[in-house]
Design a protein around this motif. Structure first.
Motif, PDB file in Angstrom:
ATOM      1  N   THR A  77      41.341  67.043  30.837  1.00  0.00           N
ATOM      2  CA  THR A  77      40.644  66.656  31.264  1.00  0.00           C
ATOM      3  C   THR A  77      39.605  66.377  29.780  1.00  0.00           C
ATOM      4  O   THR A  77      39.289  67.013  29.204  1.00  0.00           O
ATOM      5  CB  THR A  77      39.940  68.323  31.743  1.00  0.00           C
ATOM      6  OG1 THR A  77      40.423  68.611  32.922  1.00  0.00           O
ATOM      7  CG2 THR A  77      38.406  68.762  31.893  1.00  0.00           C
ATOM      8  N   GLU A  78      38.772  65.164  30.382  1.00  0.00           N
ATOM      9  CA  GLU A  78      38.556  64.576  29.529  1.00  0.00           C
ATOM     10  C   GLU A  78      37.293  63.504  29.790  1.00  0.00           C
ATOM     11  O   GLU A  78      37.220  63.125  30.749  1.00  0.00           O
ATOM     12  CB  GLU A  78      39.169  63.886  28.361  1.00  0.00           C
ATOM     13  CG  GLU A  78      40.104  62.587  28.920  1.00  0.00           C
ATOM     14  CD  GLU A  78      41.109  62.354  28.043  1.00  0.00           C
ATOM     15  OE1 GLU A  78      42.469  63.213  27.360  1.00  0.00           O
ATOM     16  OE2 GLU A  78      41.425  61.036  27.574  1.00  0.00           O
ATOM     17  N   GLN A  79      36.690  62.897  29.180  1.00  0.00           N
ATOM     18  CA  GLN A  79      35.371  62.292  29.372  1.00  0.00           C
ATOM     19  C   GLN A  79      36.093  60.874  29.096  1.00  0.00           C
ATOM     20  O   GLN A  79      37.234  60.240  28.763  1.00  0.00           O
ATOM     21  CB  GLN A  79      34.388  61.933  28.041  1.00  0.00           C
ATOM     22  CG  GLN A  79      35.038  61.301  27.097  1.00  0.00           C
ATOM     23  CD  GLN A  79      34.554  59.479  26.647  1.00  0.00           C
ATOM     24  OE1 GLN A  79      34.292  58.865  27.392  1.00  0.00           O
ATOM     25  NE2 GLN A  79      36.011  59.451  25.633  1.00  0.00           N
ATOM     26  N   HIS A  80      35.777  60.496  30.533  1.00  0.00           N
ATOM     27  CA  HIS A  80      36.237  58.751  30.948  1.00  0.00           C
ATOM     28  C   HIS A  80      35.098  58.121  30.976  1.00  0.00           C
ATOM     29  O   HIS A  80      34.768  56.921  31.456  1.00  0.00           O
ATOM     30  CB  HIS A  80      37.258  58.829  31.802  1.00  0.00           C
ATOM     31  CG  HIS A  80      38.530  59.001  31.567  1.00  0.00           C
ATOM     32  ND1 HIS A  80      39.294  60.502  31.541  1.00  0.00           N
ATOM     33  CD2 HIS A  80      39.437  58.318  31.469  1.00  0.00           C
ATOM     34  CE1 HIS A  80      40.179  60.609  30.951  1.00  0.00           C
ATOM     35  NE2 HIS A  80      40.419  58.923  31.344  1.00  0.00           N
ATOM     36  N   GLY A  81      34.819  57.655  29.314  1.00  0.00           N
ATOM     37  CA  GLY A  81      33.147  56.856  29.646  1.00  0.00           C
ATOM     38  C   GLY A  81      31.964  56.734  30.594  1.00  0.00           C
ATOM     39  O   GLY A  81      32.452  58.361  31.892  1.00  0.00           O
ATOM     40  N   THR A 138      39.742  62.148  35.636  1.00  0.00           N
ATOM     41  CA  THR A 138      40.146  60.885  35.524  1.00  0.00           C
ATOM     42  C   THR A 138      42.244  61.099  35.556  1.00  0.00           C
ATOM     43  O   THR A 138      43.124  60.512  36.018  1.00  0.00           O
ATOM     44  CB  THR A 138      40.464  59.802  34.805  1.00  0.00           C
ATOM     45  OG1 THR A 138      38.411  59.337  35.119  1.00  0.00           O
ATOM     46  CG2 THR A 138      40.798  58.382  35.682  1.00  0.00           C
ATOM     47  N   ASP A 139      42.602  61.330  34.599  1.00  0.00           N
ATOM     48  CA  ASP A 139      44.087  61.405  33.760  1.00  0.00           C
ATOM     49  C   ASP A 139      44.523  63.056  34.844  1.00  0.00           C
ATOM     50  O   ASP A 139      45.820  62.736  34.253  1.00  0.00           O
ATOM     51  CB  ASP A 139      43.791  62.076  32.080  1.00  0.00           C
ATOM     52  CG  ASP A 139      43.908  60.759  31.601  1.00  0.00           C
ATOM     53  OD1 ASP A 139      43.951  59.882  32.309  1.00  0.00           O
ATOM     54  OD2 ASP A 139      43.667  60.922  30.465  1.00  0.00           O
ATOM     55  N   VAL A 140      43.999  63.921  34.976  1.00  0.00           N
ATOM     56  CA  VAL A 140      44.606  65.308  36.235  1.00  0.00           C
ATOM     57  C   VAL A 140      44.864  64.132  37.382  1.00  0.00           C
ATOM     58  O   VAL A 140      45.991  64.452  37.649  1.00  0.00           O
ATOM     59  CB  VAL A 140      43.665  65.899  36.580  1.00  0.00           C
ATOM     60  CG1 VAL A 140      44.349  66.990  37.512  1.00  0.00           C
ATOM     61  CG2 VAL A 140      43.110  66.827  34.729  1.00  0.00           C
ATOM     62  N   SER A 161      53.067  62.054  32.422  1.00  0.00           N
ATOM     63  CA  SER A 161      51.966  62.705  31.077  1.00  0.00           C
ATOM     64  C   SER A 161      50.723  60.992  31.899  1.00  0.00           C
ATOM     65  O   SER A 161      51.498  60.504  32.071  1.00  0.00           O
ATOM     66  CB  SER A 161      51.988  62.818  29.849  1.00  0.00           C
ATOM     67  OG  SER A 161      50.893  62.879  29.744  1.00  0.00           O
ATOM     68  N   GLY A 162      49.336  62.022  32.440  1.00  0.00           N
ATOM     69  CA  GLY A 162      48.838  60.893  31.849  1.00  0.00           C
ATOM     70  C   GLY A 162      47.333  60.777  31.468  1.00  0.00           C
ATOM     71  O   GLY A 162      46.843  59.876  31.693  1.00  0.00           O
ATOM     72  N   HIS A 163      47.842  61.728  30.437  1.00  0.00           N
ATOM     73  CA  HIS A 163      47.369  60.919  28.738  1.00  0.00           C
ATOM     74  C   HIS A 163      48.288  60.592  28.093  1.00  0.00           C
ATOM     75  O   HIS A 163      49.260  61.569  27.579  1.00  0.00           O
ATOM     76  CB  HIS A 163      46.347  62.190  29.066  1.00  0.00           C
ATOM     77  CG  HIS A 163      45.559  62.549  27.628  1.00  0.00           C
ATOM     78  ND1 HIS A 163      44.759  61.656  27.456  1.00  0.00           N
ATOM     79  CD2 HIS A 163      45.557  62.770  26.892  1.00  0.00           C
ATOM     80  CE1 HIS A 163      44.756  61.571  26.051  1.00  0.00           C
ATOM     81  NE2 HIS A 163      44.777  62.886  25.426  1.00  0.00           N
ATOM     82  N   SER A 195      41.616  49.052  33.660  1.00  0.00           N
ATOM     83  CA  SER A 195      42.718  49.228  34.691  1.00  0.00           C
ATOM     84  C   SER A 195      42.251  51.038  35.410  1.00  0.00           C
ATOM     85  O   SER A 195      42.353  50.968  36.314  1.00  0.00           O
ATOM     86  CB  SER A 195      44.484  49.585  33.750  1.00  0.00           C
ATOM     87  OG  SER A 195      44.118  50.637  32.756  1.00  0.00           O
ATOM     88  N   GLU A 196      41.891  51.737  34.270  1.00  0.00           N
ATOM     89  CA  GLU A 196      41.527  53.529  35.289  1.00  0.00           C
ATOM     90  C   GLU A 196      40.715  53.055  36.280  1.00  0.00           C
ATOM     91  O   GLU A 196      40.456  53.934  37.264  1.00  0.00           O
ATOM     92  CB  GLU A 196      41.221  54.045  33.560  1.00  0.00           C
ATOM     93  CG  GLU A 196      42.419  55.032  32.889  1.00  0.00           C
ATOM     94  CD  GLU A 196      42.388  56.206  32.640  1.00  0.00           C
ATOM     95  OE1 GLU A 196      42.998  56.835  32.161  1.00  0.00           O
ATOM     96  OE2 GLU A 196      41.488  55.642  31.033  1.00  0.00           O
ATOM     97  N   THR A 197      39.817  52.289  35.725  1.00  0.00           N
ATOM     98  CA  THR A 197      37.962  52.337  36.903  1.00  0.00           C
ATOM     99  C   THR A 197      38.978  51.706  38.284  1.00  0.00           C
ATOM    100  O   THR A 197      38.516  51.901  39.121  1.00  0.00           O
ATOM    101  CB  THR A 197      37.112  51.384  35.709  1.00  0.00           C
ATOM    102  OG1 THR A 197      37.370  51.585  34.515  1.00  0.00           O
ATOM    103  CG2 THR A 197      36.437  51.016  36.790  1.00  0.00           C
TER     104      THR A 197
END
Ligand SMILES: [Zn+2]
Length: 261
Positions: free
Chosen positions: A34-38, A45-47, A120-122, A183-185
């Motif tokens: 659980t972390e900032q993604h801009g 996002t990574d979860v 892993s997502g991160h 890519s994540e966006t």
């Protein structure tokens, strides 16, 4: 109607989990962060990436290779201390994280699973995951063998090729794109478009041209927490990325299933 094969650990009763382990099913352990993604993407996002890669991969492994795998609930927190400057980030300390990883894996082992695929997502989780895996495998070494593997796209030539195929005709992002970039966006625009803050989609002005060798904090590299060029994101790209991940994880689980104990 034929019953749909259960893939999710959490959907099973205890008897179903026990039976799956006795039949030699793999366990899959997804680890998010659980972390900032801009300014444009949700902090989970990574979860979601860990959850989707693990579940889609396990489903495909069953359908394409007949490999049975049960996907454990996704751990929503990881190692994200470098993002702590930004609100919404929740991180373990490294030693806590290694202990949590080891505890999750030990529970799967205790219930009879001998092969575990870790997804892993991160990227920042990796050192803690590797240490947790090493700890558990070595604890049990004199009693019985375990095969616990961390999925890394770089180990799978077909995965690497699939990713290259996606990007080969796309314009360059023009700056380092390690996080919350195109890519994540694109992935989020594809399957959770309502969570993208479209009025905050912008190309960040980065503070460094390359990723430093020293241990950095994200705000030392990017004022907004985003990288690359999220304005180039498109939902079709996201669809392709999800697919390459699902295939990659399915092959990873097949390799693990084929590996003798
Ligand atoms: Zn991410």
């Amino acid at each position: 109607m034929a019953e749909k094969l259960k893939i999710k650990w959490g959907d099973c009763s205890w008897e179903e989990v026990k039976a799956a382990a006795e039949q030699g099913a793999l366990a899959v352990a997804p680890f998010g962060s659980t972390e900032q993604h801009g300014p444009q993407l949700p902090v989970d996002t990574d979860v979601h990436i860990a959850y989707r890669a693990a579940n889609d991969g396990a489903r495909r492994a069953a359908e394409q290779y007949g490999v049975r795998a049960l996907v454990m609930p996704t751990m929503p927190f990881g190692l994200a201390l470098h993002h702590m400057h930004f609100a919404g980030t929740v991180s373990f300390q490294p030693e806590t994280y290694m202990a949590v990883v080891a505890d999750m894996l030990r529970c799967a082992v205790k219930h009879g699973f001998r092969k575990i695929g870790v997804v892993s997502g991160h990227g920042g989780n990796r050192p803690g995951l590797q240490l947790g895996i090493a700890k558990v495998v070595n604890e049990y070494r004199d009693r019985f063998p375990l095969r616990i593997a961390l999925f890394r796209g770089a180990d799978d030539p077909a995965f690497a090729q699939g990713m290259r195929d996606i990007w080969k005709d796309e314009p360059s992002e023009g700056q380092i794109s390690i996080h919350a970039s195109r890519s994540e966006t694109s992935e989020t625009l594809n399957d959770r478009p309502e969570l993208v803050c479209r009025d905050r989609l912008e190309r960040p002005k980065l503070l460094r041209e390359t990723v430093p060798e020293w241990w950095w904090m994200t705000h030392e590299l990017s004022e907004t927490g985003a990288f690359g060029d999220p304005t180039l994101a498109r939902p079709e790209l996201g669809e392709k990325i999800w697919n390459v991940f699902a295939d990659g994880v399915a092959r990873f689980l097949k390799r693990l299933a084929d590996e003798p104990l």
